[in-house]
Write a protein that holds these residues in place. Structure first.
Motif, mmCIF file in Angstrom:
data_model
loop_
_atom_site.group_PDB
_atom_site.id
_atom_site.type_symbol
_atom_site.label_atom_id
_atom_site.label_comp_id
_atom_site.label_asym_id
_atom_site.label_seq_id
_atom_site.Cartn_x
_atom_site.Cartn_y
_atom_site.Cartn_z
ATOM 1 N N UNK A 43 0.926 -1.310 0.121
ATOM 2 C CA UNK A 43 -0.243 0.202 0.192
ATOM 3 C C UNK A 43 0.747 0.960 -0.182
ATOM 4 N N UNK A 44 0.241 2.462 -0.662
ATOM 5 C CA UNK A 44 1.812 3.272 -0.824
ATOM 6 C C UNK A 44 1.030 4.468 -0.024
ATOM 7 N N UNK A 45 -0.847 4.107 0.362
ATOM 8 C CA UNK A 45 -1.270 5.062 0.915
ATOM 9 C C UNK A 45 -2.193 4.510 2.051
ATOM 10 N N UNK A 46 -2.326 4.734 3.074
ATOM 11 C CA UNK A 46 -3.157 5.066 4.032
ATOM 12 C C UNK A 46 -3.497 5.796 5.363
ATOM 13 N N UNK A 47 -4.816 6.180 5.032
ATOM 14 C CA UNK A 47 -5.824 6.957 5.480
ATOM 15 C C UNK A 47 -5.476 8.177 5.749
ATOM 16 N N UNK A 48 -4.800 8.238 5.010
ATOM 17 C CA UNK A 48 -4.849 9.669 3.865
ATOM 18 C C UNK A 48 -3.450 10.320 3.941
ATOM 19 N N UNK A 52 5.939 5.299 3.285
ATOM 20 C CA UNK A 52 7.498 5.722 2.991
ATOM 21 C C UNK A 52 7.510 3.998 3.080
ATOM 22 N N UNK A 53 7.583 3.792 1.799
ATOM 23 C CA UNK A 53 8.351 2.630 1.473
ATOM 24 C C UNK A 53 9.132 2.379 1.040
ATOM 25 N N UNK A 54 10.154 0.800 1.405
ATOM 26 C CA UNK A 54 11.758 0.660 1.356
ATOM 27 C C UNK A 54 12.367 -0.573 1.020
ATOM 28 N N UNK A 55 13.263 -0.302 -0.195
ATOM 29 C CA UNK A 55 13.600 -1.708 -0.957
ATOM 30 C C UNK A 55 14.516 -2.652 -0.169
ATOM 31 N N UNK A 56 14.621 -1.530 1.457
ATOM 32 C CA UNK A 56 15.771 -2.832 1.260
ATOM 33 C C UNK A 56 15.360 -3.173 3.074
ATOM 34 N N UNK A 57 14.170 -2.954 3.403
ATOM 35 C CA UNK A 57 13.468 -3.578 4.513
ATOM 36 C C UNK A 57 12.375 -4.928 3.935
ATOM 37 N N UNK A 61 8.202 -1.433 3.955
ATOM 38 C CA UNK A 61 8.043 0.205 4.498
ATOM 39 C C UNK A 61 9.675 0.296 5.359
ATOM 40 N N UNK A 62 9.866 1.554 5.630
ATOM 41 C CA UNK A 62 10.533 2.344 6.101
ATOM 42 C C UNK A 62 10.181 2.230 7.429
ATOM 43 N N UNK A 94 3.217 0.610 9.326
ATOM 44 C CA UNK A 94 3.525 2.378 8.500
ATOM 45 C C UNK A 94 3.059 3.471 8.483
ATOM 46 N N UNK A 95 1.932 3.227 9.107
ATOM 47 C CA UNK A 95 0.725 4.251 9.123
ATOM 48 C C UNK A 95 1.587 5.154 9.968
#
Length: 101
Positions: A43-48, A52-57, A61-62, A94-95
């Motif tokens: 999910x790129x957005x949640x609760x408006x 923060x996406x992370x390819x290392x984690x 999510x960061x 993440x939120x």
């Protein structure tokens, strides 16, 4: 003799049949591997909020980490790690991370 004929269709085709057999087993593996390895879309957005996406984690999510079957939201404040809580889903964690930073 007869077994080779059934498998490859002839003496000369016998060499080709092992190539065919290897290729068909490779095809079978290719079909099953991507389905098992395909990650769920993040999910790129949640609760408006924009997450923060992370390819290392591994969670994607960061600031979100696996913790005993749940997800922990964590950030660094003045050089110290601060836990913001444990959550049932990575998106919930993440939120919480986005709200804290």
């Amino acid at each position: 003799g007869g077994g080779g004929g059934r498998r490859g269709g002839g003496g000369e085709g016998g060499g080709g049949s092992s190539g065919r057999g290897a290729s068909s087993s490779r095809k079978r593996r290719r079909v099953t591997e991507p389905a098992a390895a395909a990650p769920a879309p993040l999910a790129v957005e949640a609760e408006g909020l924009r997450l923060h996406l992370s390819s290392k984690n591994s969670t994607g999510y960061l600031g979100v980490f696996h913790h005993g079957g749940r997800f922990e939201a964590r950030r660094t404040v003045d050089g110290k790690e601060v836990c913001m809580g444990l959550f049932d889903t990575a998106v919930e964690a993440a939120v919480a991370y986005v709200r804290a930073v």
